[in-house]
Design a protein around this motif. Structure first.
Motif, PDB file in Angstrom:
ATOM      1  N   ARG A 144       0.838  -1.199   0.000  1.00 22.47           N
ATOM      2  CA  ARG A 144       0.000   0.000   0.000  1.00 22.47           C
ATOM      3  C   ARG A 144       0.868   1.242   0.000  1.00 22.47           C
ATOM      4  O   ARG A 144       1.826   1.345   0.755  1.00 22.47           O
ATOM      5  CB  ARG A 144      -0.898   0.034   1.230  1.00 22.47           C
ATOM      6  CG  ARG A 144      -1.852  -1.121   1.291  1.00 22.47           C
ATOM      7  CD  ARG A 144      -2.994  -0.940   0.379  1.00 22.47           C
ATOM      8  NE  ARG A 144      -4.221  -1.231   1.103  1.00 22.47           N
ATOM      9  CZ  ARG A 144      -5.385  -0.781   0.720  1.00 22.47           C
ATOM     10  NH1 ARG A 144      -5.495  -0.026  -0.322  1.00 22.47           N
ATOM     11  NH2 ARG A 144      -6.461  -1.087   1.389  1.00 22.47           N
ATOM     12  N   ILE A 145       0.495   2.208  -0.835  1.00 24.15           N
ATOM     13  CA  ILE A 145       1.169   3.502  -0.906  1.00 24.15           C
ATOM     14  C   ILE A 145       0.273   4.511  -0.201  1.00 24.15           C
ATOM     15  O   ILE A 145      -0.903   4.650  -0.536  1.00 24.15           O
ATOM     16  CB  ILE A 145       1.414   3.925  -2.365  1.00 24.15           C
ATOM     17  CG1 ILE A 145       2.319   2.908  -3.062  1.00 24.15           C
ATOM     18  CG2 ILE A 145       2.002   5.332  -2.421  1.00 24.15           C
ATOM     19  CD1 ILE A 145       2.464   3.127  -4.550  1.00 24.15           C
ATOM     20  N   VAL A 146       0.834   5.188   0.778  1.00 19.73           N
ATOM     21  CA  VAL A 146       0.080   6.166   1.544  1.00 19.73           C
ATOM     22  C   VAL A 146       0.209   7.515   0.847  1.00 19.73           C
ATOM     23  O   VAL A 146       1.305   8.035   0.666  1.00 19.73           O
ATOM     24  CB  VAL A 146       0.619   6.261   2.988  1.00 19.73           C
ATOM     25  CG1 VAL A 146      -0.167   7.278   3.782  1.00 19.73           C
ATOM     26  CG2 VAL A 146       0.582   4.896   3.658  1.00 19.73           C
ATOM     27  N   ASP A 147      -0.915   8.056   0.407  1.00 17.92           N
ATOM     28  CA  ASP A 147      -0.921   9.399  -0.186  1.00 17.92           C
ATOM     29  C   ASP A 147      -2.100  10.178   0.386  1.00 17.92           C
ATOM     30  O   ASP A 147      -2.858   9.671   1.203  1.00 17.92           O
ATOM     31  CB  ASP A 147      -0.934   9.356  -1.720  1.00 17.92           C
ATOM     32  CG  ASP A 147      -2.156   8.661  -2.297  1.00 17.92           C
ATOM     33  OD1 ASP A 147      -3.141   8.460  -1.568  1.00 17.92           O
ATOM     34  OD2 ASP A 147      -2.136   8.323  -3.489  1.00 17.92           O
ATOM     35  N   ARG A 148      -2.272  11.403  -0.037  1.00 16.88           N
ATOM     36  CA  ARG A 148      -3.324  12.225   0.551  1.00 16.88           C
ATOM     37  C   ARG A 148      -4.692  11.970  -0.075  1.00 16.88           C
ATOM     38  O   ARG A 148      -5.675  12.571   0.315  1.00 16.88           O
ATOM     39  CB  ARG A 148      -2.961  13.700   0.446  1.00 16.88           C
ATOM     40  CG  ARG A 148      -2.778  14.174  -0.958  1.00 16.88           C
ATOM     41  CD  ARG A 148      -2.411  15.624  -0.980  1.00 16.88           C
ATOM     42  NE  ARG A 148      -2.516  16.053  -2.372  1.00 16.88           N
ATOM     43  CZ  ARG A 148      -1.866  17.020  -2.894  1.00 16.88           C
ATOM     44  NH1 ARG A 148      -1.050  17.719  -2.171  1.00 16.88           N
ATOM     45  NH2 ARG A 148      -2.020  17.334  -4.153  1.00 16.88           N
TER      46      ARG A 148
END
Length: 129
Positions: A38-42
């Motif tokens: 998982r890539i955490v972005d806004r």
């Protein structure tokens, strides 16, 4: 003479034990096949997954939406730099016209570090789970 032989034997045995303990204990990048990262972005988030199809490796990138599980996905060709690092930037199945009209090129590096995986986009470290 026996003492010298015994000392040499002890030194060589010690060196062999040291050499075995210095082996790299990290998992290889291939141990992460089919595991979603998982890539955490806004926004709603993204994920990447390393997959193997026949003899080729690809990264499948999913873009999550709010209210919709996946709004888009992309597939990248993978280049292995070592057992612990891959790079990917070229989208699979794009025509030359689509390549020319797409947003600026994204260069990804996925590395197995001592504390897990590290993902870089155009040289910047990305927060992952």
């Amino acid at each position: 003479m026996r003492q010298i032989t015994l000392i040499l034997l002890l030194v060589l045995t010690g060196c062999a034990v040291c050499a075995q303990t210095d082996q790299d204990s990290r998992p290889t990048i291939k141990e992460y096949i089919n595991k979603e990262i998982r890539i955490v972005d806004r926004f709603a988030g993204q994920s990447i997954t390393l997959v193997k199809e026949n003899k080729d490796y690809y990264i499948v990138r999913k873009f999550f939406g709010s209210g919709v599980p996946v709004v888009a996905d992309a597939k990248y060709k993978v280049a292995f730099n070592s057992d612990y690092q891959i790079t990917f930037s070229e989208l699979e199945g794009r025509t030359e016209t689509e390549k020319m009209n797409q947003k600026p090129k994204e260069e990804f590096i996925l590395t197995v570090g001592n504390n897990g995986l590290d993902l870089y986009l155009n040289g910047l470290k990305i927060l992952t789970k």
